[in-house]
Write a protein that holds these residues in place. Sequence first.
Motif, short mmCIF file in Angstrom:
data_model
loop_
_atom_site.label_atom_id
_atom_site.label_comp_id
_atom_site.label_asym_id
_atom_site.label_seq_id
_atom_site.Cartn_x
_atom_site.Cartn_y
_atom_site.Cartn_z
N GLY A 1 14.00 11.57 -5.64
CA GLY A 1 14.84 10.51 -5.09
C GLY A 1 14.42 10.06 -3.70
N SER A 2 13.49 10.77 -3.10
CA SER A 2 13.06 10.43 -1.74
C SER A 2 11.89 9.45 -1.73
N GLU A 3 11.52 8.91 -2.87
CA GLU A 3 10.35 8.04 -2.96
C GLU A 3 10.41 6.87 -1.98
N ALA B 1 7.84 6.28 1.07
CA ALA B 1 7.06 5.03 1.12
C ALA B 1 7.25 4.34 2.46
N ALA B 2 8.48 4.37 3.00
CA ALA B 2 8.73 3.76 4.31
C ALA B 2 7.94 4.47 5.41
N GLU B 3 7.85 5.79 5.33
CA GLU B 3 7.06 6.54 6.31
C GLU B 3 5.59 6.11 6.24
N TRP B 4 5.07 6.01 5.04
CA TRP B 4 3.66 5.62 4.88
C TRP B 4 3.45 4.16 5.25
N GLN B 5 4.46 3.34 5.03
CA GLN B 5 4.34 1.94 5.45
C GLN B 5 4.13 1.88 6.96
N GLY B 6 4.86 2.70 7.70
CA GLY B 6 4.69 2.74 9.16
C GLY B 6 3.30 3.19 9.56
N ALA C 1 -8.32 11.52 10.31
CA ALA C 1 -8.52 11.68 8.87
C ALA C 1 -8.00 13.01 8.34
N ASP C 2 -8.27 14.11 9.04
CA ASP C 2 -7.78 15.42 8.57
C ASP C 2 -6.26 15.49 8.59
N ALA C 3 -5.66 14.92 9.64
CA ALA C 3 -4.20 14.91 9.73
C ALA C 3 -3.60 14.07 8.61
N VAL C 4 -4.23 12.95 8.29
CA VAL C 4 -3.74 12.09 7.21
C VAL C 4 -3.83 12.82 5.87
N ALA C 5 -4.92 13.56 5.65
CA ALA C 5 -5.06 14.33 4.41
C ALA C 5 -3.92 15.35 4.29
N ALA C 6 -3.60 16.02 5.39
CA ALA C 6 -2.50 16.99 5.38
C ALA C 6 -1.15 16.30 5.16
N GLU C 7 -0.96 15.14 5.79
CA GLU C 7 0.29 14.40 5.62
C GLU C 7 0.46 13.92 4.18
N LEU C 8 -0.63 13.52 3.55
CA LEU C 8 -0.57 13.12 2.14
C LEU C 8 -0.13 14.29 1.27
N SER C 9 -0.71 15.46 1.51
CA SER C 9 -0.32 16.65 0.74
C SER C 9 1.14 16.99 0.95
N ASN C 10 1.59 16.92 2.20
CA ASN C 10 3.01 17.20 2.50
C ASN C 10 3.93 16.19 1.82
N THR C 11 3.53 14.94 1.85
CA THR C 11 4.35 13.90 1.21
C THR C 11 4.43 14.14 -0.29
N ARG C 12 3.32 14.52 -0.90
CA ARG C 12 3.32 14.78 -2.34
C ARG C 12 4.24 15.97 -2.67
N GLU C 13 4.20 17.01 -1.84
CA GLU C 13 5.10 18.15 -2.05
C GLU C 13 6.55 17.74 -1.89
N ASP C 14 6.85 16.92 -0.88
CA ASP C 14 8.21 16.43 -0.68
C ASP C 14 8.69 15.62 -1.88
N ALA D 1 0.83 -1.21 0.00
CA ALA D 1 0.00 0.00 0.00
C ALA D 1 0.86 1.25 0.00
N SER D 2 1.92 1.26 0.78
CA SER D 2 2.76 2.46 0.85
C SER D 2 3.48 2.72 -0.46
N VAL D 3 3.98 1.69 -1.09
CA VAL D 3 4.67 1.85 -2.38
C VAL D 3 3.68 2.33 -3.44
N THR D 4 2.49 1.74 -3.46
CA THR D 4 1.46 2.15 -4.42
C THR D 4 1.05 3.59 -4.17
N LEU D 5 0.83 3.95 -2.92
CA LEU D 5 0.40 5.29 -2.57
C LEU D 5 1.40 6.34 -3.03
N VAL D 6 2.65 6.17 -2.68
CA VAL D 6 3.68 7.15 -3.06
C VAL D 6 3.90 7.12 -4.57
#
Length: 132
Positions: free
Chosen positions: A63-65, A69-74, A44-57, A12-17
């Motif tokens: 190269g940080s993919e 992905a490891a962060e989202w795996q956790g 849920a709201d925090a996860v939405a914000a974390e997803l946006s931050n991850t996408r910006e990163d 899921a984390s690899v697919t998500l990222v």
Amino acid sequence: MNSELVTLAQSASVTLVGLMATDAWERTRDGVVALWQRARPERADAVAAELSNTREDLAADAGSEGELAAEWQGRIRRLLIDRPQVAEELQRLLDELSPSATAPPATVSQRATATGHSRVYQAGRDQHITER
């Protein structure tokens, strides 16, 4: 935690990222946030914000993919530990988001005509020609 849930969290984390930089991103984000909304509505709201931050990163440093992905795996692993019943819903979401489900079928049509001493080289993908 059983190995199936660990594998599911990793997948899921690899697919998500991986989908963060595709046209399927909005659908992916909405599906993940909806999953959290049902399982842990207070997060849920925090996860939405974390997803946006991850996408910006990811956009800032492709190269940080693996790290992202490891962060989202956790995060996903912790969700599955806390709410193992979410595993089936997460798997359905992954199945819906798989490249074969999101991409239109590829069609390749080629036509060529060679006359005289000419040659035609065609490929539907990579082509390497080494002749002298």
